[in-house]
Structure formats: C-alpha cells, structure tokens
Motif scaffolding. Structure first.
Motif, PDB file in Angstrom:
ATOM      1  N   LEU A   1       0.846  -1.203   0.000  1.00 23.97           N
ATOM      2  CA  LEU A   1       0.000   0.000   0.000  1.00 23.97           C
ATOM      3  C   LEU A   1       0.877   1.247   0.000  1.00 23.97           C
ATOM      4  N   LYS A   2       1.878   1.215   0.872  1.00 25.44           N
ATOM      5  CA  LYS A   2       2.749   2.369   1.058  1.00 25.44           C
ATOM      6  C   LYS A   2       3.729   2.513  -0.120  1.00 25.44           C
ATOM      7  N   GLU A   3       4.417   1.436  -0.446  1.00 21.43           N
ATOM      8  CA  GLU A   3       5.476   1.519  -1.453  1.00 21.43           C
ATOM      9  C   GLU A   3       4.950   1.835  -2.853  1.00 21.43           C
ATOM     10  N   LYS A   4       3.735   1.360  -3.157  1.00 18.50           N
ATOM     11  CA  LYS A   4       3.180   1.597  -4.497  1.00 18.50           C
ATOM     12  C   LYS A   4       2.271   2.813  -4.522  1.00 18.50           C
ATOM     13  N   ASN A   5       2.082   3.448  -3.359  1.00 20.89           N
ATOM     14  CA  ASN A   5       1.218   4.628  -3.258  1.00 20.89           C
ATOM     15  C   ASN A   5      -0.187   4.346  -3.782  1.00 20.89           C
ATOM     16  N   ALA A   6      -0.744   3.174  -3.416  1.00 21.17           N
ATOM     17  CA  ALA A   6      -2.111   2.812  -3.807  1.00 21.17           C
ATOM     18  C   ALA A   6      -3.092   3.390  -2.786  1.00 21.17           C
ATOM     19  N   ASP A   7      -4.380   3.446  -3.159  1.00 19.67           N
ATOM     20  CA  ASP A   7      -5.412   3.900  -2.219  1.00 19.67           C
ATOM     21  C   ASP A   7      -5.987   2.731  -1.441  1.00 19.67           C
ATOM     22  N   MET A   8      -5.982   1.564  -2.061  1.00 12.48           N
ATOM     23  CA  MET A   8      -6.500   0.353  -1.412  1.00 12.48           C
ATOM     24  C   MET A   8      -5.693  -0.851  -1.869  1.00 12.48           C
ATOM     25  N   ILE A   9      -5.424  -1.749  -0.928  1.00 12.04           N
ATOM     26  CA  ILE A   9      -4.825  -3.035  -1.296  1.00 12.04           C
ATOM     27  C   ILE A   9      -5.769  -4.142  -0.847  1.00 12.04           C
ATOM     28  N   VAL A  10      -6.066  -5.047  -1.775  1.00  5.91           N
ATOM     29  CA  VAL A  10      -6.862  -6.229  -1.465  1.00  5.91           C
ATOM     30  C   VAL A  10      -5.867  -7.367  -1.235  1.00  5.91           C
ATOM     31  N   ALA A  11      -5.653  -7.695   0.033  1.00  4.70           N
ATOM     32  CA  ALA A  11      -4.660  -8.719   0.349  1.00  4.70           C
ATOM     33  C   ALA A  11      -5.346 -10.069   0.502  1.00  4.70           C
ATOM     34  N   ASN A  12      -4.838 -11.063  -0.176  1.00  3.49           N
ATOM     35  CA  ASN A  12      -5.386 -12.399   0.041  1.00  3.49           C
ATOM     36  C   ASN A  12      -4.296 -13.464   0.128  1.00  3.49           C
ATOM     37  N   ASP A  13      -4.605 -14.469   0.949  1.00  2.00           N
ATOM     38  CA  ASP A  13      -3.645 -15.526   1.224  1.00  2.00           C
ATOM     39  C   ASP A  13      -3.817 -16.639   0.193  1.00  2.00           C
ATOM     40  N   VAL A  14      -2.903 -16.684  -0.777  1.00  2.00           N
ATOM     41  CA  VAL A  14      -3.038 -17.641  -1.871  1.00  2.00           C
ATOM     42  C   VAL A  14      -2.591 -19.056  -1.488  1.00  2.00           C
ATOM     43  N   SER A  15      -2.135 -19.225  -0.240  1.00  2.00           N
ATOM     44  CA  SER A  15      -1.793 -20.585   0.185  1.00  2.00           C
ATOM     45  C   SER A  15      -3.029 -21.297   0.743  1.00  2.00           C
ATOM     46  N   GLN A  16      -4.132 -20.529   0.971  1.00  2.00           N
ATOM     47  CA  GLN A  16      -5.386 -21.139   1.424  1.00  2.00           C
ATOM     48  C   GLN A  16      -6.079 -21.792   0.228  1.00  2.00           C
ATOM     49  N   PRO A  17      -6.651 -22.994   0.417  1.00  2.00           N
ATOM     50  CA  PRO A  17      -7.279 -23.668  -0.726  1.00  2.00           C
ATOM     51  C   PRO A  17      -8.525 -22.960  -1.262  1.00  2.00           C
TER      52      PRO A  17
END
Ligand code: CTP
Ligand code: CA
Length: 222
Positions: A162-178
């Motif tokens: 969020l900070k490094e890319k200067n985005a307004d929103m980050i949708v974080a998801n755990d891709v190790s979950q099935p």
C-alpha cells in the motif's frame, strides 16, 4: 422472467481493470507464467459494467470470454500490459490491478525454438516494470486499487505494498489457502486503505467480493 436491475451507482466512472497472468516468452513456443485464472478481475469488470461504469479490461491470456459491455484489450507480457494501462490511465477514475504480473522476464527471447543441450541449463531473468507503482507516481492519478497475493503475513506485506506503491487500497489475500486466490471460485480478503482503515472480508464468491470492493471504492470516492 425476473430481471434484477443493478443500481447504476458507477455511472460516469471509467474503471480500468487488469486481470489474469502475463506470459514472458523464452522462444516462439515457451513462456514463464503463473496460475492466475483471471476470475477475480473478470468478476470486477462484470460488476462495474453492470453498475453503469465504462469498463476497460486489460487482460492477460485467460480461458474466459469478456463480460458483456466491457472494452477488452488483450495483452501477453507485462511490458504490453504496462503500455496498454499507461496509454489509458488518464481517462480513468479508477484503476484496479487484479492481474498477476510476472515479476521477471527472460533477459533474452530467442526468435527460434531453443534446442535441448546439456543436462543443466540456466535461464537469466530481468525485473519487469511495476505497473501499479508507476501509476502511483502519476500527477493526475485515478483511485488506485492493488492486490497483494501472499502466502502468510497478509497485513504486514499488504501494508508494505500500500505504502510503497502509493495505492489507495490493497486487497490482500492468502493464496496458500485452498479457498482463496488463484484458480478457485471463492476468495477471502483483507482490505487495507490509505489512512489505516482495514476491512476483513469473510470467505465469499469472487462475484460477491467484487461487489464489496466496488462498494468501498465508491464510498471512498464520495
Ligand atoms: N504489480 C504490477 N506490476 C508488477 C508486479 C505487480 O502492477 N510488475 C501489481 C499487481 O497487479 C498487484 C500488486 O502490484 O496489484 C501486487 O502484486 P504482488 O505480486 O502481490 O506484489 P509484488 O510487488 O510483485 O511483490 P512480491 O511478488 O515480491 O510479493
Ligand atoms: Ca509479484
């Protein structure tokens, strides 16, 4: 027939969505890519179009047809995706970067099929441009939503992006979950906003999550 009409609450907006993987070619028959199906991006594009937005869908190679009413721009590599997005960025009020962009591409692309040789071989890679980070530096910048595909430490890595890319929103998801992330029908996401607000979304279909994400974008733009 019963017709459910979506509210046209995104009328007047131009939403660009990137979706799917990119392919980084080694030669005319081989490439480096990832497992992204494009489902999340296509669900966002479909929902935004139904809600009245003009939608530009910049898509890597996927096996789905473009949703009704969406302007489809097909790309292969990260470099092509960058060109397609930057060319259109100024017309957009919202850009959602759901694509799984390959971080690296082969340093060289052979114009002829590479022949097999020794038992061990090395492929040299060079970093691709970070499209989202580049959008984050634009002067007249649309509302920027990025995704963070993680296999743990969701909040920490999500906030960093969020900070490094200067985005307004980050949708974080755990891709190790099935049941979340690549190539499945559902997703569980943590939404992180500029300013510290967080929304923890329960497990839901990618269509439902697309609706949620668009609701939050609309609320933030008001
Ligand atoms: N992204 C991008 N251009 C790239 C790499 C990523 O625009 N070259 C975007 C993705 O579309 C996504 C966000 O940046 O919206 C985060 O992508 P992700 O792969 O999770 O993060 P990276 O910054 O590439 O970091 P890493 O893969 O090391 O976790
Ligand atoms: Ca990456």
């Amino acid at each position: 027939a019963v017709v459910a009409l979506a509210p046209k609450d995104l009328a007047g907006h131009t939403v660009l969505v990137t979706a799917g993987p990119t392919r980084e070619e080694l030669d005319p028959v081989r490439f480096i890519s990832n497992y992204s199906s494009g489902k999340m991006g296509y669900a966002l594009a479909k929902s935004a179009a139904q809600r009245g937005a003009r939608v530009i869908l910049v898509s890597g190679p996927v096996s789905m047809a473009a949703p009704y009413g969406v302007e489809l721009v097909n790309v292969n590599s990260a470099k092509e995706m960058r060109e397609a997005v930057l060319q259109r960025a100024e017309e957009c009020t919202v850009i959602i970067k759901a694509a799984a962009v390959a971080d690296y591409r082969p340093t060289e692309r052979s114009s002829i099929k590479i022949k097999k040789q020794s038992d061990e071989r090395t492929i040299n890679l060079i970093k691709n441009p970070d499209i989202l980070a580049e959008l984050g530096t634009l002067k007249k910048r649309p509302y920027l939503v990025g995704f963070a595909a993680e296999t743990g430490k969701l909040r920490e890595f999500g906030l960093k992006k969020l900070k490094e890319k200067n985005a307004d929103m980050i949708v974080a998801n755990d891709v190790s979950q099935p049941d979340a992330g690549f190539n499945v029908e559902t997703n569980r996401a943590l939404l992180l906003f500029q300013g510290g607000r967080e929304v923890d979304c329960q497990l839901m279909s990618k269509e439902a999550l697309a609706g949620e994400i668009l609701n939050h974008i609309l609320a933030e733009l008001k």
